[in-house]
Motif scaffolding. Structure first.
Motif, PDB file in Angstrom:
ATOM      1  N   ARG A  20       0.896  -1.075  -0.036  1.00 42.35           N
ATOM      2  CA  ARG A  20       0.053  -0.005  -0.225  1.00 42.35           C
ATOM      3  C   ARG A  20       0.844   1.196  -0.043  1.00 42.35           C
ATOM      4  O   ARG A  20       0.490   2.102  -0.673  1.00 42.35           O
ATOM      5  CB  ARG A  20      -0.781  -0.011   1.282  1.00 42.35           C
ATOM      6  CG  ARG A  20      -1.788   1.416   1.484  1.00 42.35           C
ATOM      7  CD  ARG A  20      -2.487   1.219   2.923  1.00 42.35           C
ATOM      8  NE  ARG A  20      -1.462   1.195   3.851  1.00 42.35           N
ATOM      9  CZ  ARG A  20      -1.680   0.666   5.302  1.00 42.35           C
ATOM     10  NH1 ARG A  20      -2.908   0.631   5.497  1.00 42.35           N
ATOM     11  NH2 ARG A  20      -0.743   0.955   6.165  1.00 42.35           N
ATOM     12  N   GLY A 222      -6.599  -1.577   4.989  1.00 46.78           N
ATOM     13  CA  GLY A 222      -5.885  -1.982   3.662  1.00 46.78           C
ATOM     14  C   GLY A 222      -4.503  -2.178   3.763  1.00 46.78           C
ATOM     15  O   GLY A 222      -3.650  -2.165   2.730  1.00 46.78           O
ATOM     16  N   ASP A 224      -1.134  -4.741   4.297  1.00 41.49           N
ATOM     17  CA  ASP A 224      -0.517  -5.622   3.091  1.00 41.49           C
ATOM     18  C   ASP A 224      -0.580  -7.055   3.418  1.00 41.49           C
ATOM     19  O   ASP A 224      -1.345  -7.889   2.631  1.00 41.49           O
ATOM     20  CB  ASP A 224       0.926  -5.432   2.877  1.00 41.49           C
ATOM     21  CG  ASP A 224       1.086  -3.798   2.761  1.00 41.49           C
ATOM     22  OD1 ASP A 224       0.786  -3.437   1.604  1.00 41.49           O
ATOM     23  OD2 ASP A 224       1.816  -3.153   3.301  1.00 41.49           O
ATOM     24  N   ARG A 254      -4.853  -6.610   2.187  1.00 44.91           N
ATOM     25  CA  ARG A 254      -4.796  -6.964   0.873  1.00 44.91           C
ATOM     26  C   ARG A 254      -4.486  -8.597   0.522  1.00 44.91           C
ATOM     27  O   ARG A 254      -5.220  -9.059  -0.375  1.00 44.91           O
ATOM     28  CB  ARG A 254      -3.448  -6.254   0.209  1.00 44.91           C
ATOM     29  CG  ARG A 254      -3.799  -4.697   0.304  1.00 44.91           C
ATOM     30  CD  ARG A 254      -2.537  -4.042  -0.374  1.00 44.91           C
ATOM     31  NE  ARG A 254      -3.008  -2.636  -0.746  1.00 44.91           N
ATOM     32  CZ  ARG A 254      -2.542  -1.830  -1.773  1.00 44.91           C
ATOM     33  NH1 ARG A 254      -1.594  -2.346  -2.392  1.00 44.91           N
ATOM     34  NH2 ARG A 254      -2.807  -0.631  -1.743  1.00 44.91           N
TER      35      ARG A 254
END
Length: 455
Positions: A20, A222, A224, A254
């Motif tokens: 991100r 959000g 990783d 993610r």
């Protein structure tokens, strides 16, 4: 930077690591519920994600590793009640022991180790947001998440909606709109000695909301990589994902990584099954290097058999590498390698790191390390720096530490053995060799005497 791929549980595909925040990776891994000392199975995610951090740092990333401690949970209340002590006291004691046991692995600590008990503000805020958005409701002092309000529920664990029993039994079922709903906040029950005030009354959070709040508090939404054991995929991780998606409008992580379970006698190692091998006992018997070697001997996603045979093999592999380290310590060499020899060694080193870049394949990386070792031993050239680089990523750098001096009593036995050997009393020499081995040392005959090496 090398291209790195990790298998994402949600998609079932190898996904490229695309942080991100460029150059920075955030990892959250679910830690233990501290109602007793941890077992070897609990150590596997600690080792996997600690070493994944090392590899990513080797590749040039700045990594923040978060492994939480669940110190508010039904199991803690139950265990404390059975032992006649306060639940907070038991949780604090087991947290100290958990850190001591994992310290003994020699891998260092995560960057952050949040406690659920110290994250109540963010947890309550999370629940309030879910109620305001219509994803949760309060009834009788409990708060539950409306599972059917999330159209993507089940997408992580690949379960059909009607096949999502939360495992909460009948507790609180009269305060649920739907049997599928799960607890975000539980009203205080008689005998629960640790509780917090909330807009819905005194109580404490459910398990799933604790991790969503702790992860977001330290890594944001959000981030990783979210990791943990495959036994947490449902309902724990599915519920984490649903809560965050509903409250924040985006995914919590993610990539979701899940390590396989450690299996003893064909079953998952678990306290409820009664086939526990406490980590501190295994470490005391086999040592940290053997335990780490054992835990990386299989691919992290696969189940890993546990037993004396597997630990003995790991111990043998540790001895092989330690012996190689002795041979490669700086000093004169008997041959001078040519360019082709350098290329051969470099190809195995590169294959080692390529294996780790391909879904963190530690057994394949180890296979290439052993190939590198065979070539380096044959060439008697180059090596100690490359070996140190590879072992550091695997948490086994201590295998290159100088050998400790043998205790005086062990040296005395070795000298006695040298004497009886000179008298050709080989039976007595063998007996003394076995005594020395039982004390954790190997005696070797060398020109002019003997040497003692730790087993």
């Amino acid at each position: 930077m090398r291209e790195i791929y990790l298998e994402d549980t949600r998609s079932g595909l190898l996904q490229p690591l695309k942080p991100r925040d460029p150059g920075r990776v955030g990892i959250y891994a679910c830690g233990p519920t501290v109602y007793s000392r941890i077992h070897v199975g609990n150590a596997r995610p600690f080792v996997v994600f600690s070493l994944l951090k090392r590899f990513l740092e080797h590749e040039g990333y700045e990594v923040s590793l978060v492994i939480n401690v669940t110190d508010v949970n039904d199991k803690i209340y139950d265990a404390a009640r059975a032992q006649g002590c306060a639940s907070a006291e038991l949780a604090a004691e087991m947290t100290v022991l958990y850190k001591a046991d994992t310290d003994a692995l020699g891998l260092g600590r995560p960057d952050h180790e949040p406690l659920a008990s110290e994250t109540m503000g963010p947890i309550v805020e999370y629940i309030q947001t879910l109620i305001e958005r219509g994803n949760a409701y309060s009834m009788g002092g409990d708060v539950h998440f409306r599972v059917r309000s999330d159209p993507d529920y089940g997408s992580l664990s690949h379960r059909q909606l009607d096949n999502t029993d939360q495992g909460e039994g009948v507790e609180g079922s009269d305060r649920k709109e739907d049997p599928l709903d799960f607890a975000l906040w539980k009203a205080r029950k008689e005998g629960e000695d640790t509780y917090w005030a909330s807009p819905w009354g005194d109580g404490r959070p459910g398990w799933h909301i604790e991790c969503s709040a702790m992860a977001e508090e330290l890594l944001g939404v959000g981030f990783d990589i979210h990791g943990g054991g495959s036994d947490l995929l449902f309902p724990h991780h599915e519920n984490e994902a649903a809560q965050t998606r509903s409250a924040r409008g985006e995914e919590l992580a993610r990539i979701w990584m899940h390590n396989g379970m450690i299996q003893s006698t064909g079953e998952k190692m678990a306290k409820s099954v009664g086939n526990i091998a406490p980590l501190h006992e295994v470490l005391a018997e086999y040592g940290s290097e053997t335990v780490v070697m054992y835990l990386i001997s299989g691919h992290y996603r696969q189940p890993l058999a546990f037993g004396e045979e597997e630990l003995a093999q790991a111990h043998t592999n540790v001895k092989r590498i330690r012996e190689l380290g002795r041979e490669l310590r700086p000093g004169p060499t008997t041959t001078k390698p040519g360019a082709d020899d350098d290329d051969r060694l470099d190809s195995f080193r590169d294959a080692f790191f390529k294996a780790l870049a391909g879904d963190f394949n530690t057994p394949l990386a180890l296979a290439n390390l052993y190939e590198w070792a065979r070539a380096a031993r044959f060439l008697k050239a180059k090596g100690d720096q490359d070996l140190a680089e590879m072992l550091n990523v695997l948490g086994l750098e201590s295998l290159l530490s100088p050998d400790e001096e043998a205790p005086e009593n062990v040296r005395g036995l070795a000298e006695e053995r040298m004497t009886v050997r000179s008298l050709r009393d080989f039976a007595a020499a063998d007996r003394l060799r076995d005594e020395i081995a039982a004390m954790g040392w190997e005696v070797r005959d060398v020109a002019g005497g003997f040497e003692l090496l730790p087993l």
